[in-house]
Motif scaffolding. Structure first.
Motif, short mmCIF file in Angstrom:
data_model
loop_
_atom_site.label_atom_id
_atom_site.label_comp_id
_atom_site.label_asym_id
_atom_site.label_seq_id
_atom_site.Cartn_x
_atom_site.Cartn_y
_atom_site.Cartn_z
N PRO A 80 0.82 -1.23 0.00
CA PRO A 80 0.00 0.00 0.00
C PRO A 80 0.85 1.27 0.00
O PRO A 80 0.57 2.22 -0.74
N GLY A 81 1.90 1.28 0.82
CA GLY A 81 2.76 2.46 0.89
C GLY A 81 3.62 2.63 -0.35
O GLY A 81 3.75 3.75 -0.89
N VAL A 95 -5.35 -0.68 -3.97
CA VAL A 95 -4.89 -1.74 -4.88
C VAL A 95 -3.81 -2.57 -4.20
O VAL A 95 -3.73 -3.79 -4.37
N GLY A 96 -3.01 -1.90 -3.38
CA GLY A 96 -1.93 -2.58 -2.69
C GLY A 96 -2.39 -3.56 -1.63
O GLY A 96 -1.56 -4.30 -1.08
N VAL A 262 6.47 -14.58 -7.67
CA VAL A 262 6.01 -13.39 -8.38
C VAL A 262 4.60 -13.05 -7.93
O VAL A 262 3.72 -13.91 -7.93
N GLY A 263 4.40 -11.81 -7.55
CA GLY A 263 3.06 -11.38 -7.17
C GLY A 263 2.67 -11.73 -5.75
O GLY A 263 1.51 -11.60 -5.38
N PHE A 264 3.62 -12.15 -4.92
CA PHE A 264 3.31 -12.49 -3.53
C PHE A 264 3.31 -11.27 -2.62
O PHE A 264 2.79 -11.34 -1.51
N GLY A 265 3.93 -10.19 -3.05
CA GLY A 265 4.09 -9.05 -2.16
C GLY A 265 5.25 -9.20 -1.21
O GLY A 265 5.44 -8.37 -0.32
N VAL A 266 6.04 -10.27 -1.37
CA VAL A 266 7.17 -10.54 -0.48
C VAL A 266 8.44 -9.87 -0.97
O VAL A 266 9.12 -9.16 -0.21
N ILE A 267 8.79 -10.08 -2.24
CA ILE A 267 10.03 -9.54 -2.77
C ILE A 267 10.04 -8.03 -2.68
O ILE A 267 11.05 -7.41 -2.32
#
Length: 522
Positions: A80-81, A95-96, A262-267
Protein backbone atom coordinates in the motif's frame (compact mmCIF):
# COMPACT_ATOMS: atom_id res chain seq x y z
CA UNK A 1 6.28 11.94 -0.14
CA UNK A 2 8.03 10.14 2.70
CA UNK A 3 6.98 7.65 5.32
CA UNK A 4 8.37 6.76 8.70
CA UNK A 5 12.09 6.32 9.07
CA UNK A 6 13.41 2.84 8.48
CA UNK A 7 13.98 0.90 11.71
CA UNK A 8 15.16 -2.39 10.26
CA UNK A 9 17.62 -3.54 7.66
CA UNK A 10 19.26 -6.70 6.41
CA UNK A 11 22.53 -7.80 7.94
CA UNK A 12 24.11 -8.56 4.56
CA UNK A 13 23.33 -8.83 0.84
CA UNK A 14 23.92 -12.58 1.07
CA UNK A 15 21.30 -12.70 3.80
CA UNK A 16 18.62 -10.95 1.76
CA UNK A 17 19.43 -13.09 -1.32
CA UNK A 18 19.06 -16.27 0.74
CA UNK A 19 15.87 -14.91 2.34
CA UNK A 20 14.32 -14.26 -1.07
CA UNK A 21 15.59 -17.63 -2.26
CA UNK A 22 14.03 -19.22 0.81
CA UNK A 23 10.74 -17.52 0.04
CA UNK A 24 10.77 -18.86 -3.51
CA UNK A 25 12.10 -22.39 -2.84
CA UNK A 26 9.15 -24.35 -1.54
CA UNK A 27 7.04 -27.42 -2.09
CA UNK A 28 6.45 -26.46 -5.72
CA UNK A 29 10.15 -26.94 -6.53
CA UNK A 30 10.29 -30.53 -5.31
CA UNK A 31 6.75 -31.73 -6.04
CA UNK A 32 4.76 -29.53 -8.45
CA UNK A 33 7.53 -28.99 -11.01
CA UNK A 34 8.49 -32.68 -11.40
CA UNK A 35 4.82 -33.60 -11.79
CA UNK A 36 4.30 -31.04 -14.56
CA UNK A 37 7.50 -32.01 -16.36
CA UNK A 38 6.49 -35.68 -16.36
CA UNK A 39 2.96 -34.87 -17.48
CA UNK A 40 4.03 -32.69 -20.40
CA UNK A 41 6.54 -34.84 -22.24
CA UNK A 42 9.61 -34.29 -20.08
CA UNK A 43 12.21 -32.41 -22.11
CA UNK A 44 9.60 -30.73 -24.29
CA UNK A 45 8.21 -29.03 -21.16
CA UNK A 46 11.54 -27.32 -20.56
CA UNK A 47 11.23 -25.19 -23.72
CA UNK A 48 8.15 -23.22 -22.60
CA UNK A 49 9.50 -23.33 -19.05
CA UNK A 50 12.69 -21.46 -19.95
CA UNK A 51 10.86 -19.13 -22.35
CA UNK A 52 8.58 -18.11 -19.47
CA UNK A 53 11.59 -17.78 -17.17
CA UNK A 54 13.30 -15.36 -19.57
CA UNK A 55 10.26 -13.31 -20.59
CA UNK A 56 8.26 -13.38 -17.39
CA UNK A 57 10.17 -14.56 -14.35
CA UNK A 58 13.48 -12.70 -14.55
CA UNK A 59 12.10 -9.34 -15.79
CA UNK A 60 9.44 -9.25 -13.08
CA UNK A 61 12.01 -10.19 -10.45
CA UNK A 62 14.17 -7.23 -11.55
CA UNK A 63 11.08 -5.02 -11.50
CA UNK A 64 9.98 -6.02 -7.99
CA UNK A 65 13.45 -5.66 -6.49
CA UNK A 66 13.85 -2.22 -8.07
CA UNK A 67 10.40 -0.90 -7.14
CA UNK A 68 10.80 -2.19 -3.61
CA UNK A 69 14.16 -0.47 -3.12
CA UNK A 70 12.75 2.78 -4.54
CA UNK A 71 9.78 2.65 -2.17
CA UNK A 72 12.03 1.83 0.75
CA UNK A 73 14.06 4.99 0.16
CA UNK A 74 10.84 6.90 0.81
CA UNK A 75 10.36 5.01 4.08
CA UNK A 76 7.70 2.52 2.96
CA UNK A 77 7.95 -1.27 3.15
CA UNK A 78 4.47 -2.54 2.27
CA UNK A 79 2.64 -2.60 -1.05
CA UNK A 80 0.00 0.00 0.00
CA UNK A 81 2.76 2.46 0.89
CA UNK A 82 5.08 1.61 -2.02
CA UNK A 83 2.25 1.74 -4.55
CA UNK A 84 1.28 5.17 -3.16
CA UNK A 85 4.83 6.39 -3.77
CA UNK A 86 4.98 5.00 -7.30
CA UNK A 87 1.44 6.00 -8.27
CA UNK A 88 0.28 9.09 -6.33
CA UNK A 89 -3.42 8.36 -6.72
CA UNK A 90 -6.02 7.86 -4.00
CA UNK A 91 -6.76 4.35 -5.27
CA UNK A 92 -3.18 3.09 -5.21
CA UNK A 93 -2.97 2.06 -1.52
CA UNK A 94 -6.21 0.12 -1.85
CA UNK A 95 -4.89 -1.74 -4.88
CA UNK A 96 -1.93 -2.58 -2.69
CA UNK A 97 -4.17 -4.54 -0.32
CA UNK A 98 -3.47 -7.52 -2.59
CA UNK A 99 0.13 -7.43 -1.37
CA UNK A 100 -1.19 -8.07 2.14
CA UNK A 101 -3.95 -10.60 1.60
CA UNK A 102 -1.86 -12.79 -0.72
CA UNK A 103 1.03 -13.62 1.66
CA UNK A 104 -1.18 -13.69 4.77
CA UNK A 105 -3.83 -15.83 3.09
CA UNK A 106 -1.29 -18.27 1.68
CA UNK A 107 0.37 -18.55 5.07
CA UNK A 108 -2.92 -19.65 6.61
CA UNK A 109 -2.95 -22.90 4.64
CA UNK A 110 0.77 -23.23 3.92
CA UNK A 111 1.49 -23.70 7.62
CA UNK A 112 -0.92 -26.65 7.58
CA UNK A 113 1.10 -28.37 4.83
CA UNK A 114 4.25 -27.44 6.74
CA UNK A 115 2.88 -29.38 9.74
CA UNK A 116 2.28 -32.41 7.49
CA UNK A 117 5.93 -32.37 6.40
CA UNK A 118 7.23 -32.08 9.96
CA UNK A 119 4.97 -34.90 11.14
CA UNK A 120 6.10 -37.21 8.34
CA UNK A 121 9.76 -36.45 9.16
CA UNK A 122 8.96 -37.31 12.78
CA UNK A 123 7.33 -40.60 11.74
CA UNK A 124 10.48 -41.61 9.89
CA UNK A 125 12.67 -40.52 12.82
CA UNK A 126 10.83 -42.70 15.35
CA UNK A 127 10.56 -45.68 12.98
CA UNK A 128 6.80 -45.69 12.32
CA UNK A 129 7.45 -45.44 8.59
CA UNK A 130 7.70 -47.37 6.31
CA UNK A 131 4.27 -48.99 6.64
CA UNK A 132 5.05 -52.06 4.45
CA UNK A 133 1.40 -52.43 3.39
CA UNK A 134 1.44 -50.91 -0.11
CA UNK A 135 0.01 -47.72 -1.58
CA UNK A 136 -3.41 -48.19 0.02
CA UNK A 137 -1.87 -47.95 3.49
CA UNK A 138 -0.16 -44.65 2.69
CA UNK A 139 -3.32 -43.29 1.08
CA UNK A 140 -5.35 -44.19 4.16
CA UNK A 141 -2.73 -42.77 6.50
CA UNK A 142 -2.59 -39.45 4.63
CA UNK A 143 -6.37 -39.14 4.30
CA UNK A 144 -6.88 -39.90 7.99
CA UNK A 145 -4.09 -37.64 9.23
CA UNK A 146 -5.36 -34.69 7.14
CA UNK A 147 -9.00 -35.22 8.19
CA UNK A 148 -10.42 -35.70 4.72
CA UNK A 149 -13.40 -37.78 5.86
CA UNK A 150 -15.36 -35.03 7.62
CA UNK A 151 -15.24 -31.34 8.54
CA UNK A 152 -14.08 -30.58 12.06
CA UNK A 153 -12.65 -34.06 12.62
CA UNK A 154 -9.13 -32.68 13.10
CA UNK A 155 -10.19 -31.07 16.38
CA UNK A 156 -11.05 -34.40 17.96
CA UNK A 157 -8.78 -36.14 20.45
CA UNK A 158 -7.89 -38.87 17.94
CA UNK A 159 -6.22 -36.23 15.75
CA UNK A 160 -4.23 -34.59 18.54
CA UNK A 161 -0.98 -35.37 16.67
CA UNK A 162 -2.00 -33.01 13.88
CA UNK A 163 -2.90 -30.24 16.33
CA UNK A 164 0.39 -30.63 18.21
CA UNK A 165 2.51 -30.40 15.08
CA UNK A 166 0.43 -27.53 13.70
CA UNK A 167 0.95 -25.58 16.92
CA UNK A 168 4.69 -26.33 16.85
CA UNK A 169 4.94 -24.91 13.32
CA UNK A 170 2.73 -21.98 14.17
CA UNK A 171 4.69 -20.94 17.26
CA UNK A 172 8.03 -21.49 15.51
CA UNK A 173 7.00 -19.20 12.65
CA UNK A 174 5.89 -16.47 15.05
CA UNK A 175 9.10 -16.66 17.09
CA UNK A 176 11.21 -16.30 13.95
CA UNK A 177 9.22 -13.39 12.53
CA UNK A 178 9.18 -11.66 15.94
CA UNK A 179 12.98 -11.65 15.95
CA UNK A 180 12.91 -9.37 12.91
CA UNK A 181 14.72 -9.32 9.61
CA UNK A 182 18.37 -9.86 10.52
CA UNK A 183 17.87 -11.82 13.75
CA UNK A 184 14.98 -13.95 12.53
CA UNK A 185 14.23 -14.31 8.81
CA UNK A 186 17.81 -13.76 7.62
CA UNK A 187 19.34 -16.03 10.28
CA UNK A 188 16.96 -18.90 9.53
CA UNK A 189 17.51 -18.51 5.78
CA UNK A 190 21.31 -18.40 6.19
CA UNK A 191 21.12 -21.76 7.99
CA UNK A 192 18.10 -23.34 6.34
CA UNK A 193 18.93 -22.86 2.66
CA UNK A 194 22.41 -24.46 2.84
CA UNK A 195 20.96 -27.36 4.88
CA UNK A 196 18.19 -27.73 2.30
CA UNK A 197 20.69 -27.93 -0.56
CA UNK A 198 22.90 -30.41 1.29
CA UNK A 199 19.89 -32.65 2.06
CA UNK A 200 18.67 -32.45 -1.55
CA UNK A 201 22.10 -33.30 -2.94
CA UNK A 202 22.39 -36.29 -0.57
CA UNK A 203 19.03 -37.63 -1.77
CA UNK A 204 19.94 -36.93 -5.40
CA UNK A 205 23.22 -38.87 -5.08
CA UNK A 206 21.29 -41.80 -3.63
CA UNK A 207 18.77 -41.73 -6.51
CA UNK A 208 21.53 -41.55 -9.13
CA UNK A 209 23.28 -44.56 -7.57
CA UNK A 210 20.21 -46.81 -7.53
CA UNK A 211 21.35 -48.54 -10.73
CA UNK A 212 18.89 -51.32 -11.61
CA UNK A 213 17.35 -52.34 -8.28
CA UNK A 214 15.28 -55.20 -9.72
CA UNK A 215 17.19 -57.40 -12.20
CA UNK A 216 13.83 -58.81 -13.34
CA UNK A 217 12.91 -55.32 -14.56
CA UNK A 218 16.07 -54.14 -16.35
CA UNK A 219 14.23 -51.26 -18.06
CA UNK A 220 13.68 -49.62 -14.66
CA UNK A 221 17.18 -48.19 -14.32
CA UNK A 222 18.76 -44.80 -13.65
CA UNK A 223 19.27 -43.83 -17.30
CA UNK A 224 15.70 -44.68 -18.25
CA UNK A 225 14.45 -42.86 -15.15
CA UNK A 226 16.27 -39.71 -16.20
CA UNK A 227 15.11 -40.27 -19.76
CA UNK A 228 11.50 -40.49 -18.60
CA UNK A 229 11.98 -37.05 -17.03
CA UNK A 230 14.01 -35.31 -19.73
CA UNK A 231 13.58 -36.93 -23.15
CA UNK A 232 11.88 -34.43 -25.50
CA UNK A 233 9.57 -36.93 -27.17
CA UNK A 234 7.54 -40.06 -26.55
CA UNK A 235 6.54 -42.99 -28.71
CA UNK A 236 3.30 -41.25 -29.67
CA UNK A 237 4.53 -37.68 -30.31
CA UNK A 238 7.48 -35.95 -31.90
CA UNK A 239 9.26 -33.04 -30.27
CA UNK A 240 7.46 -30.47 -32.45
CA UNK A 241 4.09 -32.10 -31.80
CA UNK A 242 4.74 -31.86 -28.08
CA UNK A 243 5.59 -28.16 -28.39
CA UNK A 244 2.26 -27.52 -30.13
CA UNK A 245 0.39 -28.31 -26.91
CA UNK A 246 -0.98 -24.93 -25.76
CA UNK A 247 -1.93 -26.29 -22.35
CA UNK A 248 1.74 -27.13 -21.72
CA UNK A 249 2.79 -23.52 -22.40
CA UNK A 250 0.13 -22.31 -20.00
CA UNK A 251 1.28 -24.74 -17.31
CA UNK A 252 4.95 -23.78 -17.79
CA UNK A 253 4.17 -20.07 -17.43
CA UNK A 254 2.13 -20.78 -14.33
CA UNK A 255 4.96 -22.78 -12.77
CA UNK A 256 7.46 -19.95 -13.33
CA UNK A 257 4.91 -17.56 -11.95
CA UNK A 258 4.47 -19.45 -8.68
CA UNK A 259 7.99 -20.79 -8.15
CA UNK A 260 9.65 -17.34 -8.14
CA UNK A 261 7.09 -15.87 -5.70
CA UNK A 262 6.01 -13.39 -8.38
CA UNK A 263 3.06 -11.38 -7.17
CA UNK A 264 3.31 -12.49 -3.53
CA UNK A 265 4.09 -9.05 -2.16
CA UNK A 266 7.17 -10.54 -0.48
CA UNK A 267 10.03 -9.54 -2.77
CA UNK A 268 8.87 -5.93 -3.00
CA UNK A 269 8.79 -5.77 0.81
CA UNK A 270 12.14 -7.52 1.31
CA UNK A 271 13.91 -5.26 -1.21
CA UNK A 272 12.47 -2.13 0.42
CA UNK A 273 14.91 -2.64 3.32
CA UNK A 274 17.94 -2.39 1.00
CA UNK A 275 20.27 0.58 0.92
CA UNK A 276 20.02 2.91 -2.08
CA UNK A 277 23.17 1.53 -3.76
CA UNK A 278 22.64 -2.17 -3.00
CA UNK A 279 22.78 -4.22 -6.20
CA UNK A 280 19.22 -5.24 -7.03
CA UNK A 281 20.00 -6.67 -10.47
CA UNK A 282 22.65 -9.12 -9.29
CA UNK A 283 20.60 -9.96 -6.20
CA UNK A 284 17.46 -10.70 -8.22
CA UNK A 285 19.38 -12.71 -10.78
CA UNK A 286 21.16 -14.74 -8.09
CA UNK A 287 17.94 -15.56 -6.24
CA UNK A 288 16.23 -16.60 -9.48
CA UNK A 289 19.22 -18.77 -10.42
CA UNK A 290 19.28 -20.46 -7.00
CA UNK A 291 15.57 -21.19 -7.14
CA UNK A 292 15.80 -22.55 -10.70
CA UNK A 293 18.73 -24.79 -9.74
CA UNK A 294 16.76 -26.18 -6.78
CA UNK A 295 13.79 -26.83 -9.05
CA UNK A 296 15.41 -28.19 -12.21
CA UNK A 297 18.65 -29.81 -11.04
CA UNK A 298 17.41 -31.11 -7.68
CA UNK A 299 13.62 -31.41 -7.64
CA UNK A 300 13.46 -32.52 -11.26
CA UNK A 301 16.14 -35.19 -10.88
CA UNK A 302 14.98 -36.66 -7.57
CA UNK A 303 11.25 -37.21 -7.54
CA UNK A 304 10.23 -38.62 -10.91
CA UNK A 305 13.37 -40.72 -11.64
CA UNK A 306 13.17 -42.27 -8.16
CA UNK A 307 9.50 -43.21 -8.63
CA UNK A 308 10.23 -44.58 -12.11
CA UNK A 309 13.22 -46.67 -11.05
CA UNK A 310 11.64 -48.27 -7.99
CA UNK A 311 7.92 -48.37 -8.82
CA UNK A 312 7.71 -48.12 -12.61
CA UNK A 313 6.37 -45.51 -15.08
CA UNK A 314 2.81 -45.61 -13.72
CA UNK A 315 3.99 -44.30 -10.34
CA UNK A 316 5.74 -41.25 -11.78
CA UNK A 317 2.58 -39.21 -12.22
CA UNK A 318 0.00 -37.93 -9.75
CA UNK A 319 -0.75 -34.60 -8.14
CA UNK A 320 1.44 -32.75 -5.67
CA UNK A 321 0.07 -34.42 -2.54
CA UNK A 322 -0.19 -37.86 -4.18
CA UNK A 323 3.44 -37.64 -5.29
CA UNK A 324 4.84 -36.20 -2.08
CA UNK A 325 2.92 -38.00 0.66
CA UNK A 326 1.94 -41.32 -0.93
CA UNK A 327 4.21 -42.21 -3.87
CA UNK A 328 7.53 -41.11 -2.36
CA UNK A 329 7.03 -42.97 0.95
CA UNK A 330 6.52 -46.06 -1.23
CA UNK A 331 9.78 -45.22 -3.02
CA UNK A 332 11.68 -44.92 0.26
CA UNK A 333 10.21 -48.26 1.35
CA UNK A 334 11.99 -49.89 -1.60
CA UNK A 335 15.35 -48.24 -0.87
CA UNK A 336 18.09 -49.65 1.35
CA UNK A 337 18.11 -47.47 4.51
CA UNK A 338 15.01 -45.82 3.05
CA UNK A 339 13.93 -44.57 6.48
CA UNK A 340 16.98 -42.30 6.59
CA UNK A 341 16.25 -40.87 3.16
CA UNK A 342 12.57 -40.55 4.00
CA UNK A 343 13.54 -38.51 7.05
CA UNK A 344 15.91 -36.38 4.95
CA UNK A 345 13.23 -35.85 2.28
CA UNK A 346 10.49 -34.64 4.61
CA UNK A 347 12.98 -32.61 6.62
CA UNK A 348 13.96 -30.99 3.31
CA UNK A 349 10.29 -30.26 2.55
CA UNK A 350 9.79 -28.83 6.03
CA UNK A 351 12.80 -26.51 5.66
CA UNK A 352 11.56 -25.43 2.22
CA UNK A 353 8.13 -24.79 3.68
CA UNK A 354 9.23 -22.81 6.75
CA UNK A 355 11.69 -20.59 4.86
CA UNK A 356 8.74 -19.75 2.61
CA UNK A 357 6.12 -19.31 5.35
CA UNK A 358 8.18 -16.88 7.45
CA UNK A 359 8.55 -14.65 4.40
CA UNK A 360 4.77 -14.41 4.07
CA UNK A 361 4.35 -12.63 7.39
CA UNK A 362 6.77 -9.71 6.93
CA UNK A 363 4.65 -7.70 4.40
CA UNK A 364 1.71 -7.45 6.83
CA UNK A 365 3.97 -6.65 9.79
CA UNK A 366 5.64 -3.89 7.78
CA UNK A 367 2.21 -2.47 6.98
CA UNK A 368 1.03 -2.59 10.61
CA UNK A 369 4.18 -0.78 11.74
CA UNK A 370 4.15 1.96 9.10
CA UNK A 371 0.41 2.16 8.46
CA UNK A 372 -1.19 2.05 11.89
CA UNK A 373 1.89 2.75 13.99
CA UNK A 374 2.05 -0.45 16.05
CA UNK A 375 5.25 -1.85 17.52
CA UNK A 376 6.67 -5.11 16.20
CA UNK A 377 5.38 -6.94 19.27
CA UNK A 378 1.85 -5.61 18.76
CA UNK A 379 2.07 -6.29 15.01
CA UNK A 380 3.12 -9.91 15.54
CA UNK A 381 0.38 -10.37 18.15
CA UNK A 382 -2.30 -8.99 15.81
CA UNK A 383 -1.01 -11.04 12.90
CA UNK A 384 -0.87 -14.16 15.09
CA UNK A 385 -4.55 -13.79 15.90
CA UNK A 386 -5.63 -13.08 12.31
CA UNK A 387 -3.64 -15.95 10.80
CA UNK A 388 -4.68 -18.32 13.60
CA UNK A 389 -8.35 -17.74 12.76
CA UNK A 390 -7.63 -18.40 9.08
CA UNK A 391 -5.65 -21.55 9.82
CA UNK A 392 -8.53 -22.83 11.98
CA UNK A 393 -10.90 -22.22 9.04
CA UNK A 394 -8.64 -24.24 6.72
CA UNK A 395 -8.19 -27.04 9.27
CA UNK A 396 -11.90 -27.19 10.15
CA UNK A 397 -13.07 -27.49 6.52
CA UNK A 398 -10.84 -30.51 5.94
CA UNK A 399 -13.31 -32.79 4.16
CA UNK A 400 -11.78 -33.37 0.76
CA UNK A 401 -9.34 -30.55 1.71
CA UNK A 402 -12.01 -28.10 0.53
CA UNK A 403 -10.88 -25.23 2.78
CA UNK A 404 -7.28 -25.50 1.58
CA UNK A 405 -8.38 -25.82 -2.04
CA UNK A 406 -10.62 -22.73 -1.91
CA UNK A 407 -7.96 -20.60 -0.23
CA UNK A 408 -5.38 -21.73 -2.76
CA UNK A 409 -7.65 -20.90 -5.70
CA UNK A 410 -8.97 -17.47 -4.69
CA UNK A 411 -5.91 -16.14 -2.83
CA UNK A 412 -3.03 -18.36 -3.94
CA UNK A 413 -3.91 -18.09 -7.61
CA UNK A 414 -6.47 -15.42 -8.58
CA UNK A 415 -5.09 -12.72 -6.28
CA UNK A 416 -1.48 -13.55 -7.17
CA UNK A 417 -2.20 -13.15 -10.87
CA UNK A 418 -3.93 -9.83 -10.21
CA UNK A 419 -1.12 -8.49 -8.03
CA UNK A 420 1.64 -9.51 -10.45
CA UNK A 421 -0.21 -7.94 -13.38
CA UNK A 422 -0.78 -4.69 -11.45
CA UNK A 423 2.90 -4.56 -10.45
CA UNK A 424 4.06 -5.03 -14.03
CA UNK A 425 1.73 -2.29 -15.29
CA UNK A 426 2.78 0.08 -12.51
CA UNK A 427 6.46 -0.65 -13.11
CA UNK A 428 6.36 -0.48 -16.90
CA UNK A 429 3.88 2.34 -17.46
CA UNK A 430 3.44 4.43 -14.28
CA UNK A 431 6.91 4.31 -12.76
CA UNK A 432 8.19 3.96 -16.33
CA UNK A 433 10.31 1.21 -17.86
CA UNK A 434 13.18 3.56 -18.73
CA UNK A 435 13.18 5.05 -15.25
CA UNK A 436 12.98 1.53 -13.82
CA UNK A 437 16.10 0.47 -15.73
CA UNK A 438 17.95 3.63 -14.66
CA UNK A 439 16.96 2.98 -11.05
CA UNK A 440 18.03 -0.67 -11.27
CA UNK A 441 21.47 0.33 -12.58
CA UNK A 442 22.29 2.27 -9.41
CA UNK A 443 25.00 0.29 -7.64
CA UNK A 444 24.62 -2.57 -10.10
CA UNK A 445 27.50 -4.66 -11.38
CA UNK A 446 25.29 -5.95 -14.17
CA UNK A 447 23.77 -3.47 -16.60
CA UNK A 448 20.25 -4.19 -17.81
CA UNK A 449 19.97 -4.00 -21.62
CA UNK A 450 17.56 -1.47 -23.12
CA UNK A 451 15.39 -4.13 -24.73
CA UNK A 452 14.24 -5.11 -21.25
CA UNK A 453 12.09 -1.96 -21.32
CA UNK A 454 10.09 -3.42 -24.22
CA UNK A 455 9.69 -6.73 -22.39
CA UNK A 456 8.48 -5.02 -19.21
CA UNK A 457 6.08 -2.69 -21.05
CA UNK A 458 4.56 -5.16 -23.49
CA UNK A 459 5.68 -8.78 -23.31
CA UNK A 460 5.36 -9.47 -19.57
CA UNK A 461 1.92 -7.84 -19.07
CA UNK A 462 0.49 -9.45 -22.21
CA UNK A 463 1.95 -12.80 -21.15
CA UNK A 464 0.36 -12.46 -17.70
CA UNK A 465 -3.02 -11.28 -18.95
CA UNK A 466 -3.29 -14.02 -21.58
CA UNK A 467 -2.28 -16.73 -19.09
CA UNK A 468 -4.73 -15.35 -16.52
CA UNK A 469 -7.67 -15.19 -18.94
CA UNK A 470 -7.06 -18.69 -20.31
CA UNK A 471 -6.56 -20.09 -16.84
CA UNK A 472 -9.79 -18.48 -15.59
CA UNK A 473 -11.65 -19.83 -18.61
CA UNK A 474 -10.46 -23.32 -17.75
CA UNK A 475 -11.05 -23.22 -13.99
CA UNK A 476 -13.43 -20.48 -12.81
CA UNK A 477 -16.65 -22.27 -13.75
CA UNK A 478 -15.96 -25.33 -11.63
CA UNK A 479 -15.09 -23.22 -8.57
CA UNK A 480 -18.23 -21.10 -8.90
CA UNK A 481 -20.24 -24.32 -9.16
CA UNK A 482 -18.54 -25.57 -5.99
CA UNK A 483 -19.48 -22.34 -4.21
CA UNK A 484 -23.09 -22.86 -5.27
CA UNK A 485 -23.27 -26.44 -4.01
CA UNK A 486 -20.91 -26.68 -1.03
CA UNK A 487 -21.48 -24.92 2.30
CA UNK A 488 -17.83 -25.39 3.31
CA UNK A 489 -16.63 -23.65 0.14
CA UNK A 490 -19.04 -20.76 0.73
CA UNK A 491 -17.93 -20.32 4.33
CA UNK A 492 -14.27 -20.29 3.26
CA UNK A 493 -15.04 -17.75 0.54
CA UNK A 494 -16.91 -15.54 3.03
CA UNK A 495 -13.87 -15.64 5.30
CA UNK A 496 -11.71 -14.46 2.39
CA UNK A 497 -14.11 -11.54 1.84
CA UNK A 498 -13.95 -10.72 5.56
CA UNK A 499 -10.13 -10.80 5.46
CA UNK A 500 -10.17 -8.47 2.45
CA UNK A 501 -12.48 -6.05 4.25
CA UNK A 502 -10.23 -6.15 7.32
CA UNK A 503 -7.16 -5.08 5.35
CA UNK A 504 -9.01 -2.45 3.30
CA UNK A 505 -10.33 -0.88 6.54
CA UNK A 506 -6.80 -0.74 7.96
CA UNK A 507 -5.50 0.77 4.70
CA UNK A 508 -8.08 3.57 4.99
CA UNK A 509 -6.74 4.37 8.46
CA UNK A 510 -3.15 4.19 7.19
CA UNK A 511 -3.89 6.65 4.38
CA UNK A 512 -5.25 9.18 6.85
CA UNK A 513 -2.17 8.69 9.03
CA UNK A 514 0.22 9.13 6.10
CA UNK A 515 -1.58 12.32 5.05
CA UNK A 516 -1.23 13.78 8.53
CA UNK A 517 2.46 12.88 8.59
CA UNK A 518 3.00 14.55 5.21
CA UNK A 519 0.92 17.60 6.11
CA UNK A 520 -1.46 16.83 3.25
CA UNK A 521 -4.65 16.79 5.30
CA UNK A 522 -6.28 20.18 5.59
Amino acid sequence: MTGPAKKESWGSMLGVILAVMGSAIGLGNFLRFPGLAAKYEGGAFMIPYFVALLLLGIPIAWLEWTMGRAGGQKGFHSTPGIFRVIWPHRASPYVGFLGLIVPVGIYMYYVVIEAWCLYYAYQYAIGTFPLHDGATAYQSFFADFTGQSANGILFGFEHSNFIVFLLICYVLNMIIIYRGLAGGIELVSMIGIPVLFVSAVAILVRVLTLGTPDPALPEQNVLNGLGFMWNPQTESKSFLESLSNGEMWLAAAGQIFFTLSVGFGVIITYSSYLKKDDDVVLSATTSVAGNTFAEVALGGMITIPAAFILLGPAAAGGGTFQLGFITLPLVFEQMPIGSLFGFLWFSLLFIAAITSSISMLQPAIAFFEEGIGTSRRASVTLLSFVTFVGTVVVAYFSKGLIGLDQMDFWIGTVCIFLLATIQVILGGWVFGADRLIAEARKGSVLSLPRWIAFVIRFVSPVYLIVVFIVWLYQNLGSYIETLSNDDSARMTFLFILFLSGFFITLIAQAVRRWKRQAGEER
